[in-house]
Design a protein around this motif. Structure first.
Motif, PDB file in Angstrom:
ATOM      1  N   GLN A 132     -15.721  28.069   9.990  1.00 14.45           N
ATOM      2  CA  GLN A 132     -15.528  27.760  11.651  1.00 14.45           C
ATOM      3  C   GLN A 132     -16.851  28.479  12.428  1.00 14.45           C
ATOM      4  OE1 GLN A 132     -13.107  26.222  13.053  1.00 14.45           O
ATOM      5  NE2 GLN A 132     -12.128  25.835  11.074  1.00 14.45           N
ATOM      6  N   TYR A 133     -17.483  27.592  13.140  1.00 13.09           N
ATOM      7  CA  TYR A 133     -18.455  28.012  13.953  1.00 13.09           C
ATOM      8  C   TYR A 133     -18.196  27.870  15.472  1.00 13.09           C
ATOM      9  CZ  TYR A 133     -21.448  27.319   9.838  1.00 13.09           C
ATOM     10  OH  TYR A 133     -22.028  27.585   8.400  1.00 13.09           O
ATOM     11  N   LEU A 134     -18.648  28.951  16.264  1.00 14.88           N
ATOM     12  CA  LEU A 134     -18.837  28.797  17.615  1.00 14.88           C
ATOM     13  C   LEU A 134     -20.287  28.228  18.097  1.00 14.88           C
ATOM     14  CD1 LEU A 134     -17.457  32.133  19.209  1.00 14.88           C
ATOM     15  CD2 LEU A 134     -16.236  29.984  18.762  1.00 14.88           C
ATOM     16  N   THR A 135     -20.338  26.968  18.696  1.00 15.78           N
ATOM     17  CA  THR A 135     -21.790  26.607  18.839  1.00 15.78           C
ATOM     18  C   THR A 135     -21.825  26.539  20.464  1.00 15.78           C
ATOM     19  OG1 THR A 135     -21.121  24.378  19.327  1.00 15.78           O
ATOM     20  CG2 THR A 135     -21.472  25.048  16.930  1.00 15.78           C
ATOM     21  N   PHE A 136     -23.225  26.991  20.768  1.00 13.22           N
ATOM     22  CA  PHE A 136     -23.543  27.097  22.453  1.00 13.22           C
ATOM     23  C   PHE A 136     -24.903  27.041  22.319  1.00 13.22           C
ATOM     24  CE2 PHE A 136     -22.937  31.310  20.052  1.00 13.22           C
ATOM     25  CZ  PHE A 136     -24.129  32.141  20.623  1.00 13.22           C
ATOM     26  N   ASP A 137     -25.391  27.132  23.610  1.00 11.51           N
ATOM     27  CA  ASP A 137     -26.786  27.106  23.917  1.00 11.51           C
ATOM     28  C   ASP A 137     -27.345  28.375  24.528  1.00 11.51           C
ATOM     29  OD1 ASP A 137     -27.042  24.695  22.709  1.00 11.51           O
ATOM     30  OD2 ASP A 137     -27.424  23.608  24.706  1.00 11.51           O
ATOM     31  N   ASP A 138     -28.526  28.780  24.477  1.00 12.66           N
ATOM     32  CA  ASP A 138     -29.085  30.071  25.206  1.00 12.66           C
ATOM     33  C   ASP A 138     -29.375  29.407  26.537  1.00 12.66           C
ATOM     34  OD1 ASP A 138     -31.427  28.945  25.213  1.00 12.66           O
ATOM     35  OD2 ASP A 138     -32.377  30.781  24.075  1.00 12.66           O
ATOM     36  N   PRO A 139     -29.706  30.140  27.560  1.00 13.27           N
ATOM     37  CA  PRO A 139     -30.424  29.783  28.872  1.00 13.27           C
ATOM     38  C   PRO A 139     -31.390  28.654  28.941  1.00 13.27           C
ATOM     39  CG  PRO A 139     -29.967  32.027  29.097  1.00 13.27           C
ATOM     40  CD  PRO A 139     -29.936  31.695  27.500  1.00 13.27           C
ATOM     41  N   HIS A 140     -32.065  28.540  27.711  1.00 10.45           N
ATOM     42  CA  HIS A 140     -33.388  27.762  28.010  1.00 10.45           C
ATOM     43  C   HIS A 140     -33.285  26.597  26.828  1.00 10.45           C
ATOM     44  CE1 HIS A 140     -35.378  31.588  29.092  1.00 10.45           C
ATOM     45  NE2 HIS A 140     -35.257  30.792  30.163  1.00 10.45           N
ATOM     46  N   LEU A 154     -32.054  26.583  23.616  1.00 11.90           N
ATOM     47  CA  LEU A 154     -31.963  26.736  22.062  1.00 11.90           C
ATOM     48  C   LEU A 154     -30.696  26.234  21.728  1.00 11.90           C
ATOM     49  CD1 LEU A 154     -34.322  29.551  21.647  1.00 11.90           C
ATOM     50  CD2 LEU A 154     -34.578  27.319  20.637  1.00 11.90           C
ATOM     51  N   HIS A 155     -30.370  25.733  20.536  1.00 16.10           N
ATOM     52  CA  HIS A 155     -29.076  25.362  20.060  1.00 16.10           C
ATOM     53  C   HIS A 155     -28.759  26.730  19.116  1.00 16.10           C
ATOM     54  CE1 HIS A 155     -28.952  21.681  21.746  1.00 16.10           C
ATOM     55  NE2 HIS A 155     -29.221  20.994  20.659  1.00 16.10           N
ATOM     56  N   LEU A 156     -27.609  27.531  19.271  1.00 17.28           N
ATOM     57  CA  LEU A 156     -27.027  28.617  18.369  1.00 17.28           C
ATOM     58  C   LEU A 156     -25.735  28.423  18.027  1.00 17.28           C
ATOM     59  CD1 LEU A 156     -28.417  31.249  20.855  1.00 17.28           C
ATOM     60  CD2 LEU A 156     -29.703  30.254  19.168  1.00 17.28           C
ATOM     61  N   GLU A 157     -25.240  28.983  16.964  1.00 17.67           N
ATOM     62  CA  GLU A 157     -23.766  29.213  16.514  1.00 17.67           C
ATOM     63  C   GLU A 157     -23.474  30.591  15.834  1.00 17.67           C
ATOM     64  OE1 GLU A 157     -23.736  25.694  13.873  1.00 17.67           O
ATOM     65  OE2 GLU A 157     -24.819  26.662  12.162  1.00 17.67           O
TER      66      GLU A 157
END
Length: 312
Positions: A114-122, A124-127
């Motif tokens: 299971q992953y939480l996926t989100f973006d930083d303020p600029h 970038l795709h993170l998880e």
């Protein structure tokens, strides 16, 4: 003979305003700013390093803040997603923390995780993913305790213009183990306990463009200077144009662009980040390489001030 890198050393990205960058990676994600220096090729730009308490290889995300640059586009020839790994049982904490700071996220499953996926303020795709492996991060900041803190990289998802060529490189040159394929992703694993999982998108995603919100390069680990020289020769023998060794003060680096257009670096584990300031004070002061020290006043006047601060 196939050489084997132990995994990711660091990942370097381009972002916007430095205060926004620091607020997110230190203030929200709870990482330690372990080094505040400049881009050695462009001393008018910061080079900021975030990681665990000691800045170990496999934990370091680095940034070039270019507040006046164009927004980039994530696509082929880049790291598409950077994964962070947290301890088992920490996911509910991170869901609440992202909600607290109004960071939208989604939940996805890949290879049974299971992953939480989100973006930083600029952009970038993170998880974030939970795993048992990896040492606890002893750094605590802004309500992020060692029990839930990011341990380092879980890995990365690569977007390639020639996925078959990149897959061949990862397995046959970099020495990663092929784990399997699921949907549009091919998974590889290295021997390290963090920074060890690479998911390669099996079909091209479309061309990317460098700018704010994109990864500039991904760096792989070499055990020391001699090991790096062996890598340099080995990569060249496998048909890639590799640079001379470049001194980055905290590691030595060589670079090559693989056939899928992703810029790869191979960086040495030593000397690390505590050789020019103490482990206790890492990240507090602007550290300059020797060649730029005579110009400190001019450089400091040009750089945008920022603070590492706890967020409410």
């Amino acid at each position: 003979m196939i050489k084997k890198t132990t995994g990711i050393h660091h990942i370097t990205a381009i972002v916007g305003h430095p205060q926004e960058n620091v607020d997110f990676y230190a203030g929200v994600l709870g990482l330690r700013l372990v080094k505040k220096t400049v881009n050695f090729d462009d001393p008018g730009t910061y080079h900021l390093y975030f990681g665990d308490e000691g800045g170990k290889p496999g934990t370091i995300m680095t940034f070039f803040p270019w507040p006046d640059a164009y927004q980039g586009k994530i696509g082929d020839g880049q790291v598409g997603v950077t994964s962070y790994v947290v301890p088992k049982g920490a996911m509910p904490f991170w869901e609440k923390r992202l909600e607290k700071f109004d960071v939208p996220f989604t939940k996805v499953e890949r290879f049974g995780e299971q992953y939480l996926t989100f973006d930083d303020p600029h952009g970038l795709h993170l998880e974030i993913v939970e795993r048992e492996d990896g040492e606890a991060n002893k750094w605590t900041f802004g309500g992020v305790t060692s029990e839930v803190a990011i341990k380092g990289f879980g890995g990365a998802t690569l977007f390639s213009a020639q996925p078959n060529k990149t897959a061949e490189l990862l397995e046959k040159v970099m020495g990663l183990e092929l784990v399997g394929k699921e949907g549009d992703f091919i998974r590889f694993r290295s021997s390290a306990d963090i920074g060890n999982i690479i998911d390669l998108k099996a079909t091209p995603a479309g061309g990317g463009s460098m700018g704010i919100g994109t990864v500039h390069h991904i760096a792989w680990r070499a055990i020391d200077d001699n090991g790096q020289l062996v890598w340099q020769k080995y990569v060249a023998e496998n048909g890639y144009s590799v640079t001379p060794v470049q001194d980055r003060n905290y590691f030595n680096a060589i670079y090559f662009r693989e056939h899928g257009e992703i810029l790869f670096e191979i960086a040495t584990d030593p000397p690390g980040f505590a050789h020019d300031e103490s482990r206790e004070t890492m990240g507090e002061n602007l550290m300059l390489p020797e060649q730029y020290e005579p110009f400190r006043g001019r450089i400091e006047q040009h750089l945008i001030p920022f603070k590492v601060r706890e967020l409410e």
